[in-house]
Design an enzyme around this catalytic site. Structure first.
Site, PDB file in Angstrom:
ATOM      1  CB  CYS A 282      11.450  84.550  94.362  1.00  0.00           C
ATOM      2  SG  CYS A 282      12.015  84.609  96.067  1.00  0.00           S
ATOM      3  CG  HIS A 283      16.257  83.071  95.286  1.00  0.00           C
ATOM      4  ND1 HIS A 283      15.345  83.404  96.264  1.00  0.00           N
ATOM      5  CD2 HIS A 283      17.467  83.430  95.790  1.00  0.00           C
ATOM      6  CE1 HIS A 283      15.981  83.931  97.306  1.00  0.00           C
ATOM      7  NE2 HIS A 283      17.258  83.966  97.047  1.00  0.00           N
ATOM      8  N   GLY A 284      13.991  82.630  91.026  1.00  0.00           N
ATOM      9  CA  GLY A 284      13.830  81.975  89.728  1.00  0.00           C
ATOM     10  C   GLY A 284      14.697  82.556  88.621  1.00  0.00           C
TER      11      GLY A 284
ATOM     12  CG  ASP B 121      20.323  83.976  98.426  1.00  0.00           C
ATOM     13  OD1 ASP B 121      20.741  84.360  97.315  1.00  0.00           O
ATOM     14  OD2 ASP B 121      19.213  84.287  98.889  1.00  0.00           O
TER      15      ASP B 121
END
Lengths: 178, 178
Positions: B112-114, A86
């Site tokens: 966020c990365h959700g 990431d």
């Protein structure tokens, strides 16, 4: 094992890299005679992990991504680890490096979550490849042909799914280098 | 702060969830009177982290994803953390839950990365949303309109980029619940 003397292989890394996906290619290619150099997003060392989250060791890097000259290498390895991948995928220099290697025809060996960098660099389109399964949707949406195999060789692109695939992954890279 | 008495909010989590993105919505919505329940991929507790990698605390969950009945909640929160989000997105039950919430019209707040879970569930297409920047390519490739704003409200979908956006994120969710 084929003799890799005279071959130079670069591995690009960020923090929280999956330990075996860095250490196994590095050590096995070195044992076969290759010169293996590790390039980090930052100078110094990177933290490796096992199973994405358990801290394993600090590994010193040989230089930063800016120090990596694609003309001077014979192959590139992009390991995984969720957090490592990431972080790597958003680095413009990392994207440039994989684009240069892809265009050069030199082996580009990418494992686990590493293929996110191919997606961010626009390199997945039209390629047959594998990855950690969580990336399958991202690769499909990027125009790639995602398959569930231990190693996939499509032209100069070599991909695998996880640390369990490392024997097949390293062998495919060795074959491509000889 | 608006009174959220009588409102029930669910938060879905896996291990290595970004601490503030779980704790801040949970505590602020609870303080406003809402009943907040945390559902994990597994029963027991989840490990939270700060900045994706530094272990922070264990948080007990109230049940598993299978225990979450979308008919019984008024909103859903999907926090980030790279590893948490990478684990959640491959859970079929997590994909079902966000699809049911999306169809219900109830607020779906993802940070966020959700948003990887939205991509894996096929819910990003045609939506205007934000996320941690590493996901921008994935969301674009999934047919979403990715923008760089602290909070984006598109119908019942509320998205933010990172823990720094939590005040705007929680306020937008509170507004949607009242």
């Amino acid at each position: 094992m084929a003799d890799l003397s005279g071959r130079t292989v670069a591995i690009i890394v960020a923090d929280f890299i999956e330990d075996a996906e860095l250490v196994t290619p590095r050590d096995e290619l070195s044992a076969a005679g290759a010169e293996v150099r590790v390039y980090g997003v930052e100078a110094g060392s990177v933290q490796t992990v096992e199973g994405d989250t358990d801290p394993k060791q600090q590994v010193e890097v040989d230089g930063t991504l800016d120090d990596l000259d694609v003309a001077g290498i014979d192959a590139l390895v992009v390991p995984g680890g969720t957090v490592n991948a990431d972080k790597l995928r958003v680095e413009r220099r990392a994207q440039e490096i994989v684009r240069e290697v892809a265009e050069s025809g030199k082996p580009l060996a990418v494992i686990c979550h590493g293929p996110w960098l191919l997606v961010s660099a626009g390199l997945a389109k039209g390629r047959r490849l594998t990855s950690y399964p969580s990336l399958a949707t991202d690769i499909h949406n990027a125009g790639g042909d995602w398959v569930d195999e231990e190693v996939v060789v499509d032209g100069n692109l070599i991909t695998s799914r996880n640390p369990g695939d490392l024997p097949a992954f390293v062998k495919a890279l060795q074959d491509a280098l000889t």
